[in-house]
Design a protein around this motif. Structure first.
Motif, PDB file in Angstrom:
ATOM      1  N   UNK A   1       0.815  -1.215   0.000  1.00  0.00           N
ATOM      2  CA  UNK A   1       0.000   0.000   0.000  1.00  0.00           C
ATOM      3  C   UNK A   1       0.851   1.269   0.000  1.00  0.00           C
ATOM      4  N   UNK A   2       1.899   1.286   0.802  1.00  0.00           N
ATOM      5  CA  UNK A   2       2.726   2.493   0.887  1.00  0.00           C
ATOM      6  C   UNK A   2       3.425   2.791  -0.427  1.00  0.00           C
ATOM      7  N   UNK A   3       4.040   1.777  -0.998  1.00  0.00           N
ATOM      8  CA  UNK A   3       4.752   1.993  -2.263  1.00  0.00           C
ATOM      9  C   UNK A   3       3.765   2.405  -3.352  1.00  0.00           C
ATOM     10  N   UNK A   4       2.622   1.734  -3.374  1.00  0.00           N
ATOM     11  CA  UNK A   4       1.638   2.064  -4.404  1.00  0.00           C
ATOM     12  C   UNK A   4       1.213   3.522  -4.268  1.00  0.00           C
ATOM     13  N   UNK A   5       0.889   3.944  -3.036  1.00  0.00           N
ATOM     14  CA  UNK A   5       0.375   5.308  -2.911  1.00  0.00           C
ATOM     15  C   UNK A   5       1.464   6.341  -3.185  1.00  0.00           C
ATOM     16  N   UNK A   6       2.680   6.075  -2.757  1.00  0.00           N
ATOM     17  CA  UNK A   6       3.743   7.051  -3.016  1.00  0.00           C
ATOM     18  C   UNK A   6       4.045   7.118  -4.518  1.00  0.00           C
TER      19      UNK A   6
ATOM     20  N   UNK B   1      -2.780  14.069   2.085  1.00  0.00           N
ATOM     21  CA  UNK B   1      -3.523  12.889   2.545  1.00  0.00           C
ATOM     22  C   UNK B   1      -2.760  11.593   2.272  1.00  0.00           C
ATOM     23  N   UNK B   2      -2.152  11.515   1.116  1.00  0.00           N
ATOM     24  CA  UNK B   2      -1.397  10.301   0.781  1.00  0.00           C
ATOM     25  C   UNK B   2      -0.253  10.100   1.783  1.00  0.00           C
ATOM     26  N   UNK B   3       0.496  11.176   2.024  1.00  0.00           N
ATOM     27  CA  UNK B   3       1.649  11.043   2.916  1.00  0.00           C
ATOM     28  C   UNK B   3       1.218  10.775   4.350  1.00  0.00           C
TER      29      UNK B   3
ATOM     30  N   UNK C   1      -3.003  19.335  -5.899  1.00  0.00           N
ATOM     31  CA  UNK C   1      -1.956  18.326  -5.714  1.00  0.00           C
ATOM     32  C   UNK C   1      -1.399  18.368  -4.295  1.00  0.00           C
ATOM     33  N   UNK C   2      -1.329  19.577  -3.721  1.00  0.00           N
ATOM     34  CA  UNK C   2      -0.808  19.696  -2.360  1.00  0.00           C
ATOM     35  C   UNK C   2      -1.729  18.971  -1.385  1.00  0.00           C
ATOM     36  N   UNK C   3      -3.039  19.148  -1.557  1.00  0.00           N
ATOM     37  CA  UNK C   3      -3.998  18.473  -0.676  1.00  0.00           C
ATOM     38  C   UNK C   3      -3.886  16.955  -0.850  1.00  0.00           C
TER      39      UNK C   3
ATOM     40  N   UNK D   1       0.962   6.903   8.813  1.00  0.00           N
ATOM     41  CA  UNK D   1       0.140   6.120   9.741  1.00  0.00           C
ATOM     42  C   UNK D   1       0.438   4.621   9.600  1.00  0.00           C
ATOM     43  N   UNK D   2       0.496   4.155   8.346  1.00  0.00           N
ATOM     44  CA  UNK D   2       0.771   2.730   8.129  1.00  0.00           C
ATOM     45  C   UNK D   2       2.161   2.357   8.637  1.00  0.00           C
ATOM     46  N   UNK D   3       3.130   3.266   8.390  1.00  0.00           N
ATOM     47  CA  UNK D   3       4.487   3.004   8.875  1.00  0.00           C
ATOM     48  C   UNK D   3       4.509   2.811  10.371  1.00  0.00           C
TER      49      UNK D   3
END
Lengths: 366, 313
Positions: free
Chosen positions: B230-235, B300-302, B294-296, B307-309
């Protein structure tokens, strides 16, 4: 609940290396069997073949009477506890335990009952909402066991489940596993390289080496009557002493001639068994706990020998002394009150009723 | 205490007293050293990121001749312009479609590669990375020839299977598809390599545990692989979304915004307005238009990644 049968199981890898060389094993319903052996002996491969995680090169595996060679792991109705727990890090403890049941489409209420019951058995009820990251090693181990218990499978498989824990926790979890098995009487196959775990947990121990089974039997039987030199040396800690000797016939009785002119009388009870081997070179095997400074067990026929300690290790409840006899390393367990000193000859008694003789050409115990 | 270093230094200073030492003491403080060592990086960030960004925002609030501050007037004019809304639609359509396709194809390629034994994987990995390594302007030129109305090799291939000729760059919808195709061709290997790294980091035993728990291969993908990635995908998606929104070279080489300005994206339109038509403040406004969205999105993505980390790593 089920029996597990291994018939002529072979595992060969590309290039012809055989990890498992045609083993046969029958495991009874409710039985707790431990596969033990040094690393690379094929014990984990055997377990993984039972789980369906490795393909079988030859032979048959049957669980509950059904041959499962070509059945995928999910349809074998087994549960497995892995060495590094293999908990899903993104799921809570509850979700980890419920996962298998959710996939099998159990009703929610049933899942809930089972998870809570297992959590109760393992004493992890307060942890159900946590993620694995927030758990200690011992707690993760419990969750991994809980995941297996809730499934109520035919067979439990344990792959070195305690080797990632520290020594104290390992002893504690060992007892825990035994308790769980006493409550949930599922057929269990447990792999370990630790002979203490094997001895304490097993109904029967399977000693493996180089892809074959050396011996199968209850712990006490392996300890008292090992079949091969490997088993004799592997079971028991410190390991059994092996001293090269010659079996001689002298005035109607058998005598073991050890290096340095040491002669030990073979007890009469063993004479018949060993008579045929008189005059041959053998390996004399005796456990450190049977080489002591105590009184002889056979008062009529004491077997004293005098050796000079090279190292003395006081352990508190006992003292270990290490000697060297013609190249062979020997250790003995002494009463801590014995005034033993490095370099000072010490008189020991060999408990010859516990002796073993090994044929050096076949490595079989005579 | 000694590990910290500060106490020992302070003690020494007290013994000798004197003000000469206080400067030395300041220079030897850990925080000072840390600050000095990060100074080059800070200089780069301020000089090449912060200053141009702020200057860009300032520019976008000037009049055409850059003599007067006009506030948000440039943005207001843009919002009322039909051409700009075309650009907005095309940019969003292009970025979202292209990123989705890149993510899906990259994921599929990563899976294929992951199942090739390690020793044979390298050559495939190398070959599949080629589109991403070639300078995009050059490879886009290659595509441009393949889309050429008279000599299109793609149309020639299609004619073999009796498919009628496609006006690749002549019709705006085909041109949009062509741009997306090229962008996906260039960008998918990046997703592939990121997802491959993520796949390799999922412990094999989790799949084994899931297989024993009763998961089919689809369920393993759904309940183990995807959450673990999930983290890699979202980043990766976030990063690619930002870069794709800012894409310039493909549009510039392939269609130059045509036909009828219908394939312009923010960057190419900003270039046309700002440099070619000489209205630099308006051009700046075009290129800054997506910044708040894009900033918003990034926020949220970060936040999800952090949180997952915290929960899992």
């Amino acid at each position: 609940m089920a029996q597990v049968s291994l018939r002529k199981i072979v595992k060969a890898y590309e290039g012809g290396v055989q990890a498992v060389k045609g083993i046969d094993l029958e495991i009874d319903d409710h039985e707790f069997v431990v596969l033990v052996g040094p690393s690379g002996c094929g014990k984990s491969t055997t377990l993984r073949m039972i789980a369906g995680l490795e393909e079988i090169t030859g032979g048959d595996i049957a669980i509950g009477g059904t041959i499962v060679n070509d059945i995928p792991p999910r349809d074998r109705d087994i549960a497995m506890v892995f060495q590094n727990y293999a908990l899903y890090p993104h799921m809570s403890v509850y979700e980890n335990m419920a996962f298998g049941l959710t996939l099998r489409k159990f009703p929610k209420a049933e899942i809930d009952t089972r998870v809570k019951a297992a959590a109760e058995i393992l004493d992890i009820t307060p942890l159900l909402d946590r993620k694995p990251k927030a758990l200690s090693g011992g707690q993760r181990q419990r969750v991994a066991m809980g995941r297996a218990i809730v499934r109520n499978p035919k067979v439990f498989l344990f792959d070195e489940p305690l080797s990632n824990l520290d020594a104290k926790l390992r002893v504690q979890m060992r007892t825990e596993i035994k308790k769980v098995h006493q409550r949930v009487k599922t057929t269990t196959i447990y792999v370990t390289h630790d002979q203490v775990e094997a001895m304490t947990l097993a109904d029967r121990v399977v000693v493996m080496n180089h892809g074959i089974i050396e011996q199968v039997g209850p712990p006490q039987e392996l300890y008292h009557s090992p079949a091969t030199k490997f088993v004799a040396g592997f079971i028991g800690s410190p390991a059994m002493n092996f001293i090269p000797a010659r079996l001689e016939q002298a005035s109607g009785a058998l005598v073991l001639a050890l290096p340095d002119g040491i002669r030990l009388n073979v007890p009469e009870a063993r004479s018949a068994r060993y008579a045929a081997h008189a005059g041959r070179e053998v390996l004399f095997g005796i456990r450190p706990e049977h080489l002591t400074d105590d009184k002889p067990t056979d008062k009529a026929n004491p077997a004293p020998l005098t050796l000079t300690p090279e190292v003395i290790e006081p352990m508190g409840m006992e003292t270990l002394a290490h000697f060297r006899l013609d190249g062979a390393e020997i250790s003995a367990r002494l009463d801590p009150a014995t005034p033993a000193e490095v370099g000072v000859p010490l008189r020991l008694i060999a408990h010859m009723d516990q002796m073993h003789l090994i044929d050096p050409t076949t490595d079989k115990v005579l | 205490m000694a590990a910290d270093g500060t106490i020992a230094v302070r003690d020494a200073a007290e013994i000798t007293g004197g003000r000469a030492n206080s400067l030395q003491r300041f220079a030897r403080r850990r925080s000072t050293i840390a600050f000095v060592m990060t100074l080059p990086l800070l200089a780069v960030i301020v000089g090449l990121v912060a200053y141009p960004a702020l200057f860009g925002i300032y520019l976008s609030m000037l009049n055409r001749r850059m003599t007067e501050f006009v506030g948000f007037l440039n943005y207001e004019i843009l919002i009322e312009s039909e051409t700009f809304w075309n650009v907005f639609f095309q940019s969003c359509f292009f970025a979202i479609t292209a990123v989705l396709l890149k993510a899906l194809i990259g994921f599929w390629l990563a899976h294929m590669l992951h199942h090739i034994p390690n020793n044979k994987q390298r050559k495939w990995r190398g070959m599949l990375l080629v589109p991403w390594v070639i300078p995009p302007a050059l490879s886009t030129l290659g595509w441009w020839w393949m889309f050429d109305p008279s000599y299109s090799s793609i149309n020639w291939l299609l004619s073999i299977v009796s498919v009628p000729e496609v006006p690749w760059l002549g019709h705006h919808w085909w041109a949009r598809i062509a741009i997306i195709m090229v962008n996906v061709w260039i960008g998918a290997p990046f997703f592939m390599i990121m997802y491959l790294a993520a796949l390799k980091s999922v412990p094999e035993q989790l799949y084994e545990a899931a297989a024993i728990d009763g998961a089919t291969s689809w369920q393993r993908l759904r309940y183990v692989t995807l959450p673990m990635m999930a983290n890699i995908i979202s980043i990766t998606v976030l990063f690619s979304l930002i870069v794709t929104f800012a894409n310039y070279d493909i549009v510039r080489v392939l269609t130059n915004g045509g036909p009828r300005d219908l394939t312009h994206v923010f960057a190419s339109y900003a270039f046309q307005v700002g440099i070619l038509s000489g209205n630099i403040p308006r051009g700046a406004a075009v290129s800054l238009f997506m910044l708040p969205f894009l900033a918003v999105c990034a926020f949220f993505v970060l936040r999800g990644v952090v949180r997952r980390n915290k929960e899992q790593m």
